[in-house]
Design a protein around this motif. Structure first.
Motif, PDB file in Angstrom:
ATOM      1  N   UNK A 114      20.383  -1.764 -21.275  1.00  0.00           N
ATOM      2  CA  UNK A 114      19.553  -0.996 -22.656  1.00  0.00           C
ATOM      3  C   UNK A 114      21.096  -0.912 -24.019  1.00  0.00           C
ATOM      4  N   UNK A 115      20.111  -1.696 -24.649  1.00  0.00           N
ATOM      5  CA  UNK A 115      21.289  -2.375 -25.725  1.00  0.00           C
ATOM      6  C   UNK A 115      20.013  -1.861 -27.449  1.00  0.00           C
ATOM      7  N   UNK A 116      21.142  -1.611 -28.581  1.00  0.00           N
ATOM      8  CA  UNK A 116      21.396  -1.209 -29.205  1.00  0.00           C
ATOM      9  C   UNK A 116      19.826  -1.572 -30.062  1.00  0.00           C
ATOM     10  N   UNK A 117      19.674  -3.267 -29.735  1.00  0.00           N
ATOM     11  CA  UNK A 117      18.757  -3.892 -30.304  1.00  0.00           C
ATOM     12  C   UNK A 117      17.255  -3.231 -30.034  1.00  0.00           C
ATOM     13  N   UNK A 118      17.335  -2.579 -28.552  1.00  0.00           N
ATOM     14  CA  UNK A 118      15.918  -2.511 -28.180  1.00  0.00           C
ATOM     15  C   UNK A 118      15.265  -0.698 -29.257  1.00  0.00           C
ATOM     16  N   UNK A 119      13.776  -0.755 -28.742  1.00  0.00           N
ATOM     17  CA  UNK A 119      13.165   0.200 -29.284  1.00  0.00           C
ATOM     18  C   UNK A 119      13.429   1.061 -27.949  1.00  0.00           C
ATOM     19  N   UNK A 120      14.479   2.389 -27.940  1.00  0.00           N
ATOM     20  CA  UNK A 120      14.805   3.209 -27.964  1.00  0.00           C
ATOM     21  C   UNK A 120      13.577   4.899 -28.019  1.00  0.00           C
ATOM     22  N   UNK A 121      12.848   5.557 -27.194  1.00  0.00           N
ATOM     23  CA  UNK A 121      12.037   6.381 -27.090  1.00  0.00           C
ATOM     24  C   UNK A 121      12.442   7.793 -26.964  1.00  0.00           C
ATOM     25  N   UNK A 122      12.419   8.948 -27.664  1.00  0.00           N
ATOM     26  CA  UNK A 122      12.538   9.914 -27.190  1.00  0.00           C
ATOM     27  C   UNK A 122      11.226  11.098 -27.500  1.00  0.00           C
ATOM     28  N   UNK A 123      10.953  12.427 -26.404  1.00  0.00           N
ATOM     29  CA  UNK A 123       9.428  12.383 -26.750  1.00  0.00           C
ATOM     30  C   UNK A 123      10.270  14.136 -27.507  1.00  0.00           C
ATOM     31  N   UNK A 124       9.724  14.623 -28.758  1.00  0.00           N
ATOM     32  CA  UNK A 124       9.808  15.367 -29.544  1.00  0.00           C
ATOM     33  C   UNK A 124       8.459  16.346 -29.430  1.00  0.00           C
ATOM     34  N   UNK A 125       8.334  17.423 -27.973  1.00  0.00           N
ATOM     35  CA  UNK A 125       6.877  17.521 -27.986  1.00  0.00           C
ATOM     36  C   UNK A 125       5.875  16.171 -27.756  1.00  0.00           C
ATOM     37  N   UNK A 126       5.176  16.834 -28.760  1.00  0.00           N
ATOM     38  CA  UNK A 126       3.815  15.377 -28.063  1.00  0.00           C
ATOM     39  C   UNK A 126       3.850  14.112 -29.639  1.00  0.00           C
ATOM     40  N   UNK A 127       5.193  15.177 -29.859  1.00  0.00           N
ATOM     41  CA  UNK A 127       5.286  12.989 -30.967  1.00  0.00           C
ATOM     42  C   UNK A 127       6.841  12.946 -30.614  1.00  0.00           C
ATOM     43  N   UNK A 128       6.863  11.091 -31.291  1.00  0.00           N
ATOM     44  CA  UNK A 128       7.556  10.611 -30.752  1.00  0.00           C
ATOM     45  C   UNK A 128       9.199  10.113 -31.389  1.00  0.00           C
ATOM     46  N   UNK A 129       9.372   9.817 -30.813  1.00  0.00           N
ATOM     47  CA  UNK A 129      10.933   9.565 -32.555  1.00  0.00           C
ATOM     48  C   UNK A 129      10.986   8.334 -31.199  1.00  0.00           C
ATOM     49  N   UNK A 130      11.817   7.356 -32.395  1.00  0.00           N
ATOM     50  CA  UNK A 130      12.210   5.956 -32.406  1.00  0.00           C
ATOM     51  C   UNK A 130      13.284   5.575 -32.427  1.00  0.00           C
TER      52      UNK A 130
END
Length: 194
Positions: A114-130
């Protein structure tokens, strides 16, 4: 209004600005989507903010609930709530963005793939945060608001993979919860004689 939005593609508008968001608690916006042929979740709304749109940004994405067109006059409070569905409202505590970046940074320490330049995703309920790169809420230079036709893949078996058309409105983008708590500042002077 958008049409022929292909599977996996997005359309957006943006604004260049200079904004320090550190003194606020959340960012909010009302959202409305309508079309006769769409199901809930066929389109998503996303907001991207950062120092640029490609290398240093946060993105928040919500699946849109669809209102059938032309059925409401909007004259009563109940009808307004049926048009401007609460499920579509963007209500993003800015602390969540900071936490996603901290989580990503911890994941980088634990996983060399994993690097900082990659798109990192976390779920926030049904929503997504990148998060991508090193965005800074004290130096927000761009805000992008867009609509995406999510890509059909193994993770989304309910997605038909077809082009989508629909009408999406956004209203009253605003920062809320101004933090009035003061910080600490100090100045010192030391004089010595040898």
């Amino acid at each position: 209004s958008l049409c022929n939005l292909r599977d996996g593609e997005a359309r957006a508008v943006y604004k260049n600005l200079r904004l320090d968001m550190r003194s606020y608690k959340s960012i909010k916006m009302f959202v409305h989507a309508e079309c006769e042929d769409l199901r809930n979740g066929d389109l998503t709304l996303f907001m991207r903010l950062g120092t640029d749109f490609t290398s240093n940004y946060y993105e928040y994405e919500i699946p849109l609930s669809i209102t059938p067109p032309g059925k409401y006059s909007g004259d009563s409070e109940t009808e307004r709530e049926q048009v401007w569905l609460l499920a579509n409202n963007l209500d993003l505590p800015l602390e969540v963005l900071r936490n996603v970046k901290l989580s990503r940074d911890q994941a980088i320490k634990n996983n060399s793939n994993i690097t900082a330049s990659q798109r990192y995703e976390i779920a926030d309920g049904n929503n997504k945060i990148y998060v991508v790169g090193i965005p800074d809420l004290s130096k927000v230079k761009t805000i992008m608001i867009g609509v995406r036709n999510p890509r059909a893949d193994a993770a989304t078996p309910q997605d038909d993979g077809f082009d989508k058309c629909g009408d999406v409105w956004v209203n009253e983008l605003r920062l809320t919860g101004f933090d009035e708590e003061g910080g600490w500042a100090a100045k010192g002077l030391v004089t010595t004689k040898l």
